[in-house]
Design a protein around this motif. Structure first.
Motif, PDB file in Angstrom:
ATOM      1  N   ALA A  60      63.898 -40.071  31.445  1.00  0.00           N
ATOM      2  CA  ALA A  60      65.292 -40.219  31.876  1.00  0.00           C
ATOM      3  C   ALA A  60      65.646 -39.260  33.004  1.00  0.00           C
ATOM      4  O   ALA A  60      66.589 -39.489  33.750  1.00  0.00           O
ATOM      5  CB  ALA A  60      66.218 -39.974  30.691  1.00  0.00           C
ATOM      6  N   GLY A  61      64.886 -38.191  33.148  1.00  0.00           N
ATOM      7  CA  GLY A  61      65.219 -37.200  34.180  1.00  0.00           C
ATOM      8  C   GLY A  61      63.993 -36.389  34.550  1.00  0.00           C
ATOM      9  O   GLY A  61      62.896 -36.623  34.028  1.00  0.00           O
ATOM     10  N   PRO A  62      64.154 -35.406  35.443  1.00  0.00           N
ATOM     11  CA  PRO A  62      63.011 -34.629  35.917  1.00  0.00           C
ATOM     12  C   PRO A  62      62.286 -33.852  34.816  1.00  0.00           C
ATOM     13  O   PRO A  62      61.058 -33.722  34.858  1.00  0.00           O
ATOM     14  CB  PRO A  62      63.620 -33.679  36.956  1.00  0.00           C
ATOM     15  CG  PRO A  62      65.086 -33.706  36.741  1.00  0.00           C
ATOM     16  CD  PRO A  62      65.410 -35.014  36.107  1.00  0.00           C
ATOM     17  N   GLN A  63      63.034 -33.388  33.819  1.00  0.00           N
ATOM     18  CA  GLN A  63      62.382 -32.649  32.719  1.00  0.00           C
ATOM     19  C   GLN A  63      61.361 -33.540  32.018  1.00  0.00           C
ATOM     20  O   GLN A  63      60.274 -33.085  31.666  1.00  0.00           O
ATOM     21  CB  GLN A  63      63.411 -32.169  31.677  1.00  0.00           C
ATOM     22  CG  GLN A  63      64.375 -31.111  32.169  1.00  0.00           C
ATOM     23  CD  GLN A  63      65.657 -31.715  32.749  1.00  0.00           C
ATOM     24  OE1 GLN A  63      65.704 -32.899  33.108  1.00  0.00           O
ATOM     25  NE2 GLN A  63      66.688 -30.899  32.864  1.00  0.00           N
ATOM     26  N   ASP A  64      61.731 -34.791  31.811  1.00  0.00           N
ATOM     27  CA  ASP A  64      60.827 -35.718  31.103  1.00  0.00           C
ATOM     28  C   ASP A  64      59.565 -35.980  31.926  1.00  0.00           C
ATOM     29  O   ASP A  64      58.477 -36.127  31.379  1.00  0.00           O
ATOM     30  CB  ASP A  64      61.527 -37.054  30.829  1.00  0.00           C
ATOM     31  CG  ASP A  64      62.777 -36.867  29.993  1.00  0.00           C
ATOM     32  OD1 ASP A  64      62.775 -35.972  29.139  1.00  0.00           O
ATOM     33  OD2 ASP A  64      63.746 -37.609  30.208  1.00  0.00           O
ATOM     34  N   ILE A  65      59.729 -36.062  33.250  1.00  0.00           N
ATOM     35  CA  ILE A  65      58.544 -36.304  34.095  1.00  0.00           C
ATOM     36  C   ILE A  65      57.619 -35.096  34.038  1.00  0.00           C
ATOM     37  O   ILE A  65      56.399 -35.226  33.925  1.00  0.00           O
ATOM     38  CB  ILE A  65      58.971 -36.643  35.547  1.00  0.00           C
ATOM     39  CG1 ILE A  65      59.580 -38.045  35.552  1.00  0.00           C
ATOM     40  CG2 ILE A  65      57.780 -36.537  36.505  1.00  0.00           C
ATOM     41  CD1 ILE A  65      59.884 -38.634  36.894  1.00  0.00           C
ATOM     42  N   LEU A  73      51.056 -39.495  34.240  1.00  0.00           N
ATOM     43  CA  LEU A  73      51.914 -39.788  35.396  1.00  0.00           C
ATOM     44  C   LEU A  73      51.101 -40.517  36.469  1.00  0.00           C
ATOM     45  O   LEU A  73      51.553 -41.528  37.030  1.00  0.00           O
ATOM     46  CB  LEU A  73      52.509 -38.484  35.962  1.00  0.00           C
ATOM     47  CG  LEU A  73      53.424 -38.642  37.175  1.00  0.00           C
ATOM     48  CD1 LEU A  73      54.656 -39.491  36.839  1.00  0.00           C
ATOM     49  CD2 LEU A  73      53.870 -37.284  37.714  1.00  0.00           C
ATOM     50  N   GLU A  74      49.897 -40.039  36.732  1.00  0.00           N
ATOM     51  CA  GLU A  74      49.047 -40.698  37.740  1.00  0.00           C
ATOM     52  C   GLU A  74      48.761 -42.148  37.355  1.00  0.00           C
ATOM     53  O   GLU A  74      48.777 -43.041  38.204  1.00  0.00           O
ATOM     54  CB  GLU A  74      47.728 -39.937  37.903  1.00  0.00           C
ATOM     55  CG  GLU A  74      47.900 -38.615  38.629  1.00  0.00           C
ATOM     56  CD  GLU A  74      46.583 -37.930  38.923  1.00  0.00           C
ATOM     57  OE1 GLU A  74      45.511 -38.474  38.559  1.00  0.00           O
ATOM     58  OE2 GLU A  74      46.616 -36.833  39.507  1.00  0.00           O
ATOM     59  N   GLU A  75      48.528 -42.365  36.079  1.00  0.00           N
ATOM     60  CA  GLU A  75      48.230 -43.731  35.622  1.00  0.00           C
ATOM     61  C   GLU A  75      49.435 -44.656  35.877  1.00  0.00           C
ATOM     62  O   GLU A  75      49.283 -45.780  36.348  1.00  0.00           O
ATOM     63  CB  GLU A  75      47.919 -43.667  34.118  1.00  0.00           C
ATOM     64  CG  GLU A  75      47.424 -44.958  33.524  1.00  0.00           C
ATOM     65  CD  GLU A  75      47.395 -44.834  31.994  1.00  0.00           C
ATOM     66  OE1 GLU A  75      46.946 -43.783  31.490  1.00  0.00           O
ATOM     67  OE2 GLU A  75      47.849 -45.790  31.338  1.00  0.00           O
ATOM     68  N   ILE A  76      50.629 -44.150  35.609  1.00  0.00           N
ATOM     69  CA  ILE A  76      51.842 -44.968  35.818  1.00  0.00           C
ATOM     70  C   ILE A  76      52.041 -45.252  37.313  1.00  0.00           C
ATOM     71  O   ILE A  76      52.451 -46.338  37.706  1.00  0.00           O
ATOM     72  CB  ILE A  76      53.094 -44.259  35.237  1.00  0.00           C
ATOM     73  CG1 ILE A  76      52.980 -44.160  33.721  1.00  0.00           C
ATOM     74  CG2 ILE A  76      54.376 -44.978  35.619  1.00  0.00           C
ATOM     75  CD1 ILE A  76      54.067 -43.307  33.053  1.00  0.00           C
ATOM     76  N   LEU A  77      51.715 -44.252  38.143  1.00  0.00           N
ATOM     77  CA  LEU A  77      51.974 -44.403  39.589  1.00  0.00           C
ATOM     78  C   LEU A  77      50.839 -45.103  40.327  1.00  0.00           C
ATOM     79  O   LEU A  77      50.989 -45.478  41.497  1.00  0.00           O
ATOM     80  CB  LEU A  77      52.211 -43.026  40.231  1.00  0.00           C
ATOM     81  CG  LEU A  77      53.359 -42.197  39.642  1.00  0.00           C
ATOM     82  CD1 LEU A  77      53.575 -40.938  40.457  1.00  0.00           C
ATOM     83  CD2 LEU A  77      54.653 -43.009  39.567  1.00  0.00           C
ATOM     84  N   ARG A  78      49.708 -45.289  39.671  1.00  0.00           N
ATOM     85  CA  ARG A  78      48.529 -45.859  40.319  1.00  0.00           C
ATOM     86  C   ARG A  78      48.822 -47.133  41.136  1.00  0.00           C
ATOM     87  O   ARG A  78      48.370 -47.255  42.280  1.00  0.00           O
ATOM     88  CB  ARG A  78      47.448 -46.146  39.260  1.00  0.00           C
ATOM     89  CG  ARG A  78      46.150 -46.657  39.837  1.00  0.00           C
ATOM     90  CD  ARG A  78      45.182 -46.981  38.719  1.00  0.00           C
ATOM     91  NE  ARG A  78      44.518 -45.806  38.215  1.00  0.00           N
ATOM     92  CZ  ARG A  78      43.342 -45.368  38.659  1.00  0.00           C
ATOM     93  NH1 ARG A  78      42.712 -46.032  39.591  1.00  0.00           N
ATOM     94  NH2 ARG A  78      42.804 -44.278  38.160  1.00  0.00           N
ATOM     95  N   ASN A  85      48.488 -38.084  45.290  1.00  0.00           N
ATOM     96  CA  ASN A  85      49.432 -37.356  46.154  1.00  0.00           C
ATOM     97  C   ASN A  85      50.877 -37.612  45.719  1.00  0.00           C
ATOM     98  O   ASN A  85      51.707 -36.698  45.736  1.00  0.00           O
ATOM     99  CB  ASN A  85      49.286 -37.793  47.621  1.00  0.00           C
ATOM    100  CG  ASN A  85      48.042 -37.194  48.238  1.00  0.00           C
ATOM    101  OD1 ASN A  85      47.475 -36.245  47.703  1.00  0.00           O
ATOM    102  ND2 ASN A  85      47.610 -37.753  49.352  1.00  0.00           N
ATOM    103  N   LYS A  86      51.146 -38.859  45.370  1.00  0.00           N
ATOM    104  CA  LYS A  86      52.522 -39.175  44.964  1.00  0.00           C
ATOM    105  C   LYS A  86      52.881 -38.462  43.658  1.00  0.00           C
ATOM    106  O   LYS A  86      53.992 -37.963  43.502  1.00  0.00           O
ATOM    107  CB  LYS A  86      52.704 -40.690  44.841  1.00  0.00           C
ATOM    108  CG  LYS A  86      52.756 -41.381  46.204  1.00  0.00           C
ATOM    109  CD  LYS A  86      53.013 -42.859  46.094  1.00  0.00           C
ATOM    110  CE  LYS A  86      53.024 -43.497  47.475  1.00  0.00           C
ATOM    111  NZ  LYS A  86      53.135 -44.968  47.429  1.00  0.00           N
ATOM    112  N   ALA A  87      51.937 -38.406  42.732  1.00  0.00           N
ATOM    113  CA  ALA A  87      52.203 -37.714  41.460  1.00  0.00           C
ATOM    114  C   ALA A  87      52.479 -36.236  41.741  1.00  0.00           C
ATOM    115  O   ALA A  87      53.388 -35.633  41.141  1.00  0.00           O
ATOM    116  CB  ALA A  87      51.012 -37.879  40.517  1.00  0.00           C
ATOM    117  N   LYS A  88      51.712 -35.681  42.681  1.00  0.00           N
ATOM    118  CA  LYS A  88      51.908 -34.268  43.017  1.00  0.00           C
ATOM    119  C   LYS A  88      53.309 -34.055  43.638  1.00  0.00           C
ATOM    120  O   LYS A  88      54.036 -33.121  43.272  1.00  0.00           O
ATOM    121  CB  LYS A  88      50.827 -33.861  44.035  1.00  0.00           C
ATOM    122  CG  LYS A  88      50.469 -32.420  44.014  1.00  0.00           C
ATOM    123  CD  LYS A  88      49.221 -32.187  44.839  1.00  0.00           C
ATOM    124  CE  LYS A  88      49.325 -30.814  45.469  1.00  0.00           C
ATOM    125  NZ  LYS A  88      48.560 -30.686  46.683  1.00  0.00           N
TER     126      LYS A  88
END
Ligand code: SF4
Length: 211
Positions: A60-65, A73-78, A85-88
């Protein structure tokens, strides 16, 4: 007709075609839009929307990420490409949001561009579309190409193109104009083969390769 006369005509025509031009990224609050715009680099909005649907269903927010394991996170953004780079960038941005702004998205261009992964384009897009604050004109690849073909600027860099467009348009139109050019660039004035024959802006467009 001088540039200003042409600009008026172009703006009138764009207003007829895209009266409520908005982004095609799906978001429900400024934080979601900020994440989506960072992810949209070199990626279609459709793919970004697919990834963010999953991301925001868990976060829901930055804390959760920040609480997500980095590999999750990388898997979701793949699917959005350049996912490491985007995950970073996303994690760096979320960390700053938490540490400096209490988890909220700041509302000035100056503060936004200091966040990791955020440049003027992203900042202007978030301010205009999530907060209704007009501090700049987001110049993405579509805005750049369409503005150049229409003869609204002869500049080559996004920063200079933005300055030229800001001089030509009243502040209240900045966000709408950027959104409208993005839509026009996607639907009509495409990069490889612009559909000039079907373009309502054609009478005022000096693009030499116009059909
Ligand atoms: S006339 Fe052609 S080049 Fe000019 S804005 Fe329309 S599609 Fe683009």
């Amino acid at each position: 007709m001088g540039v200003s006369g042409s600009v008026e005509k172009v703006v009138e025509a764009l207003r007829r075609i895209y009266p409520e031009a908005s982004l095609e990224l799906v978001f429900h609050n400024p934080f979601q839009l900020l994440m989506a715009v960072i992810l949209s680099a070199q990626c279609t909005d459709e793919r970004v929307n697919q990834a963010t649907r999953l991301l925001f269903s868990r976060c829901a927010g930055p804390q959760d990420i920040l609480a997500l394991p980095p590999e999750k996170l990388e898997e979701i953004l793949r699917p959005t490409g350049f996912f490491r780079n985007k995950a970073k960038a996303i994690r760096g941005c979320c960390r700053e949001l938490v540490e400096r702004y209490g988890g909220r998205v700041p509302q000035s261009l100056e503060e936004l561009v200091r966040l990791p992964g955020v440049g003027r384009k992203t900042a202007a897009m978030v301010l205009g579309n999530a907060f209704g604050i007009q501090e700049g004109i987001a110049v993405d690849t579509h805005v750049q190409r369409v503005a150049q073909r229409l003869g609204l600027t002869s500049a080559k860099t996004p920063e200079k193109i933005e300055t030229d467009l800001m001089r030509l348009l009243p502040k209240d139109d900045w966000t709408w104009f950027s959104n409208a050019l993005i839509l026009h660039g996607r639907r009509v004035c495409k990069a490889r083969k612009p559909s000039c024959g079907a373009c309502a802006l054609s009478p005022w467009c000096p693009y030499p390769e116009k059909e």
